[in-house]
Design a protein around this motif. Sequence first.
Motif, PDB file in Angstrom:
ATOM      1  N   LEU A  24       0.842  -1.014   0.479  1.00 49.76           N
ATOM      2  CA  LEU A  24      -0.067   0.025  -0.290  1.00 49.76           C
ATOM      3  C   LEU A  24       1.333   1.549   0.375  1.00 49.76           C
ATOM      4  CD1 LEU A  24      -2.742   0.991   0.539  1.00 49.76           C
ATOM      5  CD2 LEU A  24      -2.989   1.250   2.765  1.00 49.76           C
ATOM      6  N   ARG A  25       0.760   1.721  -0.711  1.00 50.55           N
ATOM      7  CA  ARG A  25       1.425   3.274  -0.785  1.00 50.55           C
ATOM      8  C   ARG A  25      -0.039   4.220  -0.396  1.00 50.55           C
ATOM      9  NH1 ARG A  25       6.203   1.852  -2.815  1.00 50.55           N
ATOM     10  NH2 ARG A  25       6.608   0.416  -4.085  1.00 50.55           N
ATOM     11  N   ARG A  26       0.955   5.465  -0.499  1.00 46.53           N
ATOM     12  CA  ARG A  26      -0.119   6.726  -0.081  1.00 46.53           C
ATOM     13  C   ARG A  26       0.798   7.170  -0.001  1.00 46.53           C
ATOM     14  NH1 ARG A  26      -2.989   6.111   6.090  1.00 46.53           N
ATOM     15  NH2 ARG A  26      -4.578   4.437   5.561  1.00 46.53           N
ATOM     16  N   ASN A  27       0.217   8.780  -0.843  1.00 44.42           N
ATOM     17  CA  ASN A  27       1.095   9.357  -2.030  1.00 44.42           C
ATOM     18  C   ASN A  27       2.321   9.448  -2.533  1.00 44.42           C
ATOM     19  OD1 ASN A  27      -1.591  11.310  -1.151  1.00 44.42           O
ATOM     20  ND2 ASN A  27      -0.215  11.606   0.367  1.00 44.42           N
ATOM     21  N   ASP A  28       2.306   8.364  -2.654  1.00 43.60           N
ATOM     22  CA  ASP A  28       2.863   7.532  -3.423  1.00 43.60           C
ATOM     23  C   ASP A  28       4.312   7.032  -2.898  1.00 43.60           C
ATOM     24  OD1 ASP A  28       2.442   7.689  -6.215  1.00 43.60           O
ATOM     25  OD2 ASP A  28       3.446  10.109  -5.604  1.00 43.60           O
ATOM     26  N   ASP A  29       4.275   7.000  -0.773  1.00 47.73           N
ATOM     27  CA  ASP A  29       5.037   6.787  -0.136  1.00 47.73           C
ATOM     28  C   ASP A  29       5.322   5.406  -0.080  1.00 47.73           C
ATOM     29  OD1 ASP A  29       6.786   8.967   0.442  1.00 47.73           O
ATOM     30  OD2 ASP A  29       5.009   9.687   1.490  1.00 47.73           O
ATOM     31  N   LEU A  30       5.647   4.016   0.606  1.00 47.93           N
ATOM     32  CA  LEU A  30       5.172   2.792   0.662  1.00 47.93           C
ATOM     33  C   LEU A  30       5.229   2.982   2.355  1.00 47.93           C
ATOM     34  CD1 LEU A  30       4.847   0.232   0.067  1.00 47.93           C
ATOM     35  CD2 LEU A  30       7.339  -0.211   0.639  1.00 47.93           C
ATOM     36  N   VAL A  31       3.804   2.761   2.631  1.00 52.82           N
ATOM     37  CA  VAL A  31       3.077   2.948   4.124  1.00 52.82           C
ATOM     38  C   VAL A  31       3.379   1.365   5.049  1.00 52.82           C
ATOM     39  CG1 VAL A  31       3.015   5.332   3.796  1.00 52.82           C
ATOM     40  CG2 VAL A  31       0.662   3.296   3.388  1.00 52.82           C
ATOM     41  N   GLY A  32       2.756   0.255   4.154  1.00 54.75           N
ATOM     42  CA  GLY A  32       2.149  -0.783   4.727  1.00 54.75           C
ATOM     43  C   GLY A  32       2.259  -1.640   3.377  1.00 54.75           C
ATOM     44  N   TRP A  33       2.383  -3.206   3.830  1.00 56.73           N
ATOM     45  CA  TRP A  33       2.108  -5.115   2.847  1.00 56.73           C
ATOM     46  C   TRP A  33       1.840  -5.892   3.765  1.00 56.73           C
ATOM     47  CZ3 TRP A  33       6.312  -1.714   4.189  1.00 56.73           C
ATOM     48  CH2 TRP A  33       7.376  -1.564   5.434  1.00 56.73           C
ATOM     49  N   LEU A  34       1.936  -6.587   3.531  1.00 55.92           N
ATOM     50  CA  LEU A  34       0.862  -7.747   3.189  1.00 55.92           C
ATOM     51  C   LEU A  34       1.802  -8.850   2.854  1.00 55.92           C
ATOM     52  CD1 LEU A  34      -3.158  -8.700   4.826  1.00 55.92           C
ATOM     53  CD2 LEU A  34      -1.306 -10.029   3.710  1.00 55.92           C
ATOM     54  N   TYR A  35       3.034  -9.751   2.824  1.00 50.88           N
ATOM     55  CA  TYR A  35       2.340 -11.264   3.143  1.00 50.88           C
ATOM     56  C   TYR A  35       2.058 -12.107   2.504  1.00 50.88           C
ATOM     57  CZ  TYR A  35       7.550  -9.006   3.816  1.00 50.88           C
ATOM     58  OH  TYR A  35       8.621  -8.139   3.500  1.00 50.88           O
ATOM     59  N   HIS A  48       1.463 -12.202   7.103  1.00 46.69           N
ATOM     60  CA  HIS A  48       1.636 -11.089   7.654  1.00 46.69           C
ATOM     61  C   HIS A  48       1.597  -9.649   7.069  1.00 46.69           C
ATOM     62  CE1 HIS A  48       4.153  -9.354  10.544  1.00 46.69           C
ATOM     63  NE2 HIS A  48       5.205  -9.403   9.826  1.00 46.69           N
ATOM     64  N   THR A  49       1.438  -9.201   7.650  1.00 44.29           N
ATOM     65  CA  THR A  49       0.978  -7.315   8.227  1.00 44.29           C
ATOM     66  C   THR A  49       1.909  -6.807   8.396  1.00 44.29           C
ATOM     67  OG1 THR A  49      -1.307  -7.728   7.633  1.00 44.29           O
ATOM     68  CG2 THR A  49      -0.464  -5.543   7.942  1.00 44.29           C
ATOM     69  N   GLU A  50       2.301  -5.681   7.644  1.00 42.42           N
ATOM     70  CA  GLU A  50       3.769  -4.666   8.001  1.00 42.42           C
ATOM     71  C   GLU A  50       3.071  -3.018   7.954  1.00 42.42           C
ATOM     72  OE1 GLU A  50       8.358  -5.630   7.871  1.00 42.42           O
ATOM     73  OE2 GLU A  50       7.494  -7.795   8.168  1.00 42.42           O
ATOM     74  N   VAL A  51       3.798  -2.454   9.029  1.00 48.60           N
ATOM     75  CA  VAL A  51       3.651  -1.244   8.762  1.00 48.60           C
ATOM     76  C   VAL A  51       4.687  -0.021   8.675  1.00 48.60           C
ATOM     77  CG1 VAL A  51       2.477   0.786   9.617  1.00 48.60           C
ATOM     78  CG2 VAL A  51       0.991  -1.281   9.061  1.00 48.60           C
ATOM     79  N   GLU A  52       5.115   0.732   8.365  1.00 48.93           N
ATOM     80  CA  GLU A  52       6.897   0.957   8.260  1.00 48.93           C
ATOM     81  C   GLU A  52       6.473   1.834  10.141  1.00 48.93           C
ATOM     82  OE1 GLU A  52       9.325   2.126   6.673  1.00 48.93           O
ATOM     83  OE2 GLU A  52       9.373   0.122   5.039  1.00 48.93           O
ATOM     84  N   THR A  53       7.300   2.101  10.482  1.00 48.85           N
ATOM     85  CA  THR A  53       7.353   2.355  11.690  1.00 48.85           C
ATOM     86  C   THR A  53       6.352   4.603  11.834  1.00 48.85           C
ATOM     87  OG1 THR A  53       9.353   1.451  12.821  1.00 48.85           O
ATOM     88  CG2 THR A  53       8.438   3.129  13.736  1.00 48.85           C
ATOM     89  N   SER A  54       6.820   4.856  10.748  1.00 47.95           N
ATOM     90  CA  SER A  54       6.587   6.399  10.428  1.00 47.95           C
ATOM     91  C   SER A  54       5.284   6.716  10.470  1.00 47.95           C
ATOM     92  CB  SER A  54       7.675   7.254   9.868  1.00 47.95           C
ATOM     93  OG  SER A  54       7.255   6.736   8.030  1.00 47.95           O
ATOM     94  N   HIS A  55       4.446   5.205   9.351  1.00 53.02           N
ATOM     95  CA  HIS A  55       3.206   5.549   9.679  1.00 53.02           C
ATOM     96  C   HIS A  55       2.378   4.840  10.392  1.00 53.02           C
ATOM     97  CE1 HIS A  55       5.237   7.374   5.677  1.00 53.02           C
ATOM     98  NE2 HIS A  55       3.718   7.473   5.799  1.00 53.02           N
ATOM     99  N   GLN A  56       2.492   4.250  11.325  1.00 53.32           N
ATOM    100  CA  GLN A  56       2.448   3.245  12.197  1.00 53.32           C
ATOM    101  C   GLN A  56       0.901   4.177  13.057  1.00 53.32           C
ATOM    102  OE1 GLN A  56       5.019   1.161  14.515  1.00 53.32           O
ATOM    103  NE2 GLN A  56       5.161  -0.521  12.874  1.00 53.32           N
ATOM    104  N   HIS A  57      -0.655   2.916  13.122  1.00 52.29           N
ATOM    105  CA  HIS A  57      -1.489   4.230  14.597  1.00 52.29           C
ATOM    106  C   HIS A  57      -1.960   5.147  12.919  1.00 52.29           C
ATOM    107  CE1 HIS A  57       0.147   1.939  17.268  1.00 52.29           C
ATOM    108  NE2 HIS A  57       1.449   2.740  17.841  1.00 52.29           N
TER     109      HIS A  57
END
Length: 122
Positions: A24-35, A48-57
Amino acid sequence: MSSEEQVPVTEQLTDNTDRGRFELRRNDDLVGWLYYLHLKPNRYVLRHTEVETSHQHRGVASAVARQVLDEVRSRGGTITAICPFVVDYLSRTSAHTDLVDARHPGYTDRASAEAAQAAAGG
């Protein structure tokens, strides 16, 4: 622009088959993904789902889960829920229960999914 006006956020889900994950990209930034694993005939094991630290919560994990489930539906697929977050997400809504594979549903509650993940060393 006033403090009440918000800049629209664009989201785009892509299937990175080389890495085996939806991104998932928000405004072209990769913010999260699901393996995932894609099994025949058309079953997706959501691992497994992961979220970039700077986009958590910021609702990223929920957005990833919702969009992945919608994408699987558009492909006529089913899911096996292994990821604790996805299992929890599915428990909070009935909008995607029709996607759960009858023969291989995965876990039905987050605690079981987390325990299995811990036992597997993940």
